[in-house]
Scaffold this motif. Structure first.
Motif, PDB file in Angstrom:
ATOM      1  N   GLN A   1     -13.143  -6.792 -16.922  1.00 17.97           N
ATOM      2  CA  GLN A   1     -12.337  -7.977 -16.636  1.00 17.97           C
ATOM      3  C   GLN A   1     -12.624  -8.604 -15.265  1.00 17.97           C
ATOM      4  N   ASN A   2     -13.806  -8.405 -14.739  1.00 24.79           N
ATOM      5  CA  ASN A   2     -14.211  -9.094 -13.513  1.00 24.79           C
ATOM      6  C   ASN A   2     -13.362  -8.689 -12.318  1.00 24.79           C
ATOM      7  N   VAL A   3     -13.036  -7.397 -12.245  1.00 25.53           N
ATOM      8  CA  VAL A   3     -12.238  -6.862 -11.142  1.00 25.53           C
ATOM      9  C   VAL A   3     -13.094  -5.875 -10.345  1.00 25.53           C
ATOM     10  N   LEU A   4     -13.139  -6.066  -9.025  1.00 22.70           N
ATOM     11  CA  LEU A   4     -13.743  -5.095  -8.115  1.00 22.70           C
ATOM     12  C   LEU A   4     -12.604  -4.360  -7.415  1.00 22.70           C
ATOM     13  N   PHE A   5     -12.804  -3.076  -7.139  1.00 27.60           N
ATOM     14  CA  PHE A   5     -11.733  -2.279  -6.545  1.00 27.60           C
ATOM     15  C   PHE A   5     -12.103  -1.829  -5.133  1.00 27.60           C
ATOM     16  N   GLU A   6     -11.096  -1.826  -4.277  1.00 26.29           N
ATOM     17  CA  GLU A   6     -11.245  -1.383  -2.890  1.00 26.29           C
ATOM     18  C   GLU A   6     -10.182  -0.315  -2.630  1.00 26.29           C
ATOM     19  N   ILE A   7     -10.592   0.789  -2.036  1.00 26.73           N
ATOM     20  CA  ILE A   7      -9.655   1.895  -1.786  1.00 26.73           C
ATOM     21  C   ILE A   7      -9.021   1.725  -0.412  1.00 26.73           C
ATOM     22  N   TRP A   8      -7.795   1.270  -0.416  1.00 28.23           N
ATOM     23  CA  TRP A   8      -6.932   1.108   0.763  1.00 28.23           C
ATOM     24  C   TRP A   8      -7.315  -0.111   1.597  1.00 28.23           C
ATOM     25  N   ASN A   9      -6.432  -0.429   2.513  1.00 22.53           N
ATOM     26  CA  ASN A   9      -6.640  -1.522   3.464  1.00 22.53           C
ATOM     27  C   ASN A   9      -6.577  -0.979   4.885  1.00 22.53           C
ATOM     28  N   GLU A  10      -7.668  -1.125   5.619  1.00 20.25           N
ATOM     29  CA  GLU A  10      -7.764  -0.764   7.033  1.00 20.25           C
ATOM     30  C   GLU A  10      -7.226   0.646   7.322  1.00 20.25           C
ATOM     31  N   PRO A  11      -7.812   1.650   6.673  1.00 16.57           N
ATOM     32  CA  PRO A  11      -7.319   3.020   6.860  1.00 16.57           C
ATOM     33  C   PRO A  11      -7.670   3.630   8.206  1.00 16.57           C
ATOM     34  N   ASN A  12      -8.435   2.924   9.018  1.00 19.76           N
ATOM     35  CA  ASN A  12      -8.787   3.454  10.342  1.00 19.76           C
ATOM     36  C   ASN A  12      -7.729   3.153  11.398  1.00 19.76           C
ATOM     37  N   VAL A  13      -6.696   2.368  11.047  1.00 23.13           N
ATOM     38  CA  VAL A  13      -5.690   2.004  12.049  1.00 23.13           C
ATOM     39  C   VAL A  13      -4.298   2.460  11.620  1.00 23.13           C
ATOM     40  N   ARG A  14      -3.473   2.684  12.616  1.00 22.64           N
ATOM     41  CA  ARG A  14      -2.103   3.155  12.391  1.00 22.64           C
ATOM     42  C   ARG A  14      -1.285   2.185  11.534  1.00 22.64           C
ATOM     43  N   THR A  15      -1.555   0.905  11.670  1.00 21.33           N
ATOM     44  CA  THR A  15      -0.774  -0.118  10.968  1.00 21.33           C
ATOM     45  C   THR A  15      -0.734   0.146   9.476  1.00 21.33           C
ATOM     46  N   PHE A  16      -1.858   0.579   8.899  1.00 20.09           N
ATOM     47  CA  PHE A  16      -1.943   0.719   7.446  1.00 20.09           C
ATOM     48  C   PHE A  16      -2.187   2.151   6.969  1.00 20.09           C
ATOM     49  N   TRP A  17      -2.521   3.062   7.869  1.00 26.73           N
ATOM     50  CA  TRP A  17      -2.667   4.447   7.434  1.00 26.73           C
ATOM     51  C   TRP A  17      -1.386   5.201   7.752  1.00 26.73           C
ATOM     52  N   ARG A  18      -1.222   5.663   8.977  1.00 26.46           N
ATOM     53  CA  ARG A  18       0.062   6.273   9.330  1.00 26.46           C
ATOM     54  C   ARG A  18       0.327   6.080  10.816  1.00 26.46           C
ATOM     55  N   LYS A  19       1.584   5.788  11.115  1.00 26.13           N
ATOM     56  CA  LYS A  19       1.958   5.400  12.474  1.00 26.13           C
ATOM     57  C   LYS A  19       2.080   6.587  13.426  1.00 26.13           C
ATOM     58  N   ASN A  20       2.038   7.804  12.920  1.00 28.49           N
ATOM     59  CA  ASN A  20       2.158   8.973  13.797  1.00 28.49           C
ATOM     60  C   ASN A  20       0.800   9.582  14.111  1.00 28.49           C
ATOM     61  N   GLY A  21      -0.245   8.764  14.060  1.00 28.92           N
ATOM     62  CA  GLY A  21      -1.587   9.234  14.386  1.00 28.92           C
ATOM     63  C   GLY A  21      -2.247   8.319  15.407  1.00 28.92           C
ATOM     64  N   THR A  22      -3.559   8.402  15.472  1.00 36.34           N
ATOM     65  CA  THR A  22      -4.312   7.638  16.467  1.00 36.34           C
ATOM     66  C   THR A  22      -5.347   6.773  15.772  1.00 36.34           C
ATOM     67  N   HIS A  23      -5.394   5.492  16.175  1.00 35.85           N
ATOM     68  CA  HIS A  23      -6.398   4.581  15.629  1.00 35.85           C
ATOM     69  C   HIS A  23      -7.793   5.210  15.695  1.00 35.85           C
ATOM     70  N   ASN A  24      -8.569   5.041  14.628  1.00 36.30           N
ATOM     71  CA  ASN A  24      -9.994   5.397  14.623  1.00 36.30           C
ATOM     72  C   ASN A  24     -10.274   6.863  14.940  1.00 36.30           C
ATOM     73  N   SER A  25      -9.323   7.723  14.679  1.00 35.89           N
ATOM     74  CA  SER A  25      -9.492   9.145  14.994  1.00 35.89           C
ATOM     75  C   SER A  25     -10.279   9.856  13.897  1.00 35.89           C
ATOM     76  N   ASP A  26     -10.891  10.975  14.267  1.00 39.31           N
ATOM     77  CA  ASP A  26     -11.544  11.827  13.281  1.00 39.31           C
ATOM     78  C   ASP A  26     -10.538  12.298  12.235  1.00 39.31           C
ATOM     79  N   GLU A  27      -9.298  12.505  12.667  1.00 39.18           N
ATOM     80  CA  GLU A  27      -8.248  12.933  11.746  1.00 39.18           C
ATOM     81  C   GLU A  27      -8.043  11.890  10.644  1.00 39.18           C
TER      82      GLU A  27
END
Length: 416
Positions: free
Chosen positions: A142-168
């Motif tokens: 059906q002409n759909v491309l999939f992307e896994i998550w939005n901006e997972p390298n930053v606290r805004t969209f991954w988790r706020k109790n971590g560090t931007h761009n961290s190895d974690e």
């Protein structure tokens, strides 16, 4: 021919009759849009405007891709039951219009884990993978491309109790992708799934990208790597991050993996990440220039599609508002109208690093030029200056030109 152009800080399309040797077009990656305008030209939609009527307007403007979040919590409200009624009517309508949808798979789900953000547990990862596989199966063909998550390298969209761009963060996200991509490909072997969605082009984000690559994310089955090239003032500076990312893909064994720009806009607000500087009374004009140059620069550097952020909204990036279309909307329409059916051939050297002369050609062999001059890297748009440039072509021809608002502009041509 020597074509003499008044290189104002603008966008010019000139219908020059040329006889230039054109190389063969690169092979098209499976499931990705074609390299001709407008197939790779996209725009972001959100919950409030992902509607049939908006899709009709997007299509009428010439866009052929939309990006939209697909929320796990809205699809799986009862464990193991997947309902896509929030998305089906729009995706079916987009398909009828010939619009590709990028579905950004996103959000946690308390049916599986109660985390501070992201997806952090084995139960959560398996649950998210099952949701993603259900989406792949449901929208197969059906002409759909999939992307896994939005901006997972930053606290805004991954988790706020971590560090931007961290190895974690990189380890947690890679673990998710390694679970999700194989599940989606099992549900639909032809599914196009991408990962990354990396926010900002700056050293910490490159470090995060490399950490994901070291953890084996490129071997998970993903078929593309997506970027959000914020963090720089000008579209021309995308070239730096595009090259760094491409070099990392080569270093970690995926030199041919497609790169995709799935979000970037230039805001009218000084407080926004996408602010490019310059005089506020010319902000709308600068935004229009930046929009066209963004699509141009991505094509110049082999990025397969570009999503402008965004169609509507109040963050200063919107192409339209309650009063109607903004100058950036008009610029997008001029670009699309002028270049529909054309593919980029390459850049012509004008003798000045900040001048960009891009040659485009359609299937009938007709050529057009897109010409502009850029400010120095890191400078605001008003630091560019008008000047003349001579472009040697070797044949005589005539020139017609328009600016980003569709108005004729001052260009002269001299055949020799």
């Amino acid at each position: 021919m020597t074509t003499q152009l008044m290189m104002a800080w603008t966008f010019l399309v000139s219908g020059v009759v040329l006889t230039v040797a054109i190389g063969a077009a690169p092979a098209k990656a499976a499931s990705l849009p074609d390299a001709a305008v407008p197939d790779f030209v996209g725009v972001q939609l959100k919950t409030d405007n992902f509607k049939i009527e908006t899709l009709d307007k997007v299509h009428a403007a010439g866009f052929r891709i939309v990006r939209r979040g697909m929320y796990w919590t809205s699809v799986e409200k009862e464990k193991g039951v997947y309902t896509f009624t929030d998305y089906d009517p729009q995706i079916q309508h987009a398909r009828k219009l010939g619009i590709t949808v990028i579905a950004c798979l996103f959000s946690g789900n308390k049916l599986y884990e109660d985390s501070p953000g992201g997806v952090l547990t084995e139960a959560g990862r398996k649950g998210f993978a099952a949701f993603a596989a259900a989406a792949a199966e449901h929208y197969k063909g059906q002409n759909v491309l999939f992307e896994i998550w939005n901006e997972p390298n930053v606290r805004t969209f991954w988790r706020k109790n971590g560090t931007h761009n961290s190895d974690e963060f990189a380890n947690e996200y890679t673990a998710l992708v390694k679970e999700v991509a194989p599940a989606m490909l099992k549900a639909d072997p032809d599914c196009f799934v991408m990962a990354g969605s990396v926010s900002n082009y700056w050293q910490p984000s490159y470090n995060w990208t490399e950490a994901c690559f070291k953890e084996g994310i490129l071997k998970s089955g993903i078929r593309g790597w997506s970027v959000h090239p914020y963090g720089v003032k000008t579209p021309e500076e995308f070239a730096i991050g595009h090259k760094i990312t491409r070099d990392l893909l080569k270093r970690y064994g995926a030199p041919d993996m497609p790169m995709l720009n799935t979000e970037r806009g230039f805001s009218l607000k000084e407080t926004a990440e996408g602010w490019s500087g310059g005089s506020m009374d010319r902000a709308s004009e600068f935004q229009a220039w930046n929009l066209v140059r963004q699509y141009m620069m991505d094509q110049l550097h082999g990025v397969r599609l570009t999503i402008w952020y965004e169609w509507g909204g109040n963050e200063g990036f919107a192409l339209t508002n309650a009063q109607g279309a903004l100058p950036a909307f008009d610029a997008a329409k001029v670009m699309i109208d002028q270049l529909t059916g054309y593919k980029l051939v390459g850049r012509i050297d004008s003798g000045y690093e900040q001048d960009y002369v891009l040659l485009w050609q359609n299937s009938q062999g007709q050529k057009k030029l897109v010409v502009w001059t850029a400010p120095p890297a890191g400078d605001s748009p008003d630091k560019a200056f008008a000047h003349q440039a001579q472009i040697g072509m070797g044949v005589a021809g005539s020139v017609e030109a328009v600016d980003v608002q569709g108005k004729e502009t001052a260009v002269t041509a001299q055949g020799q």
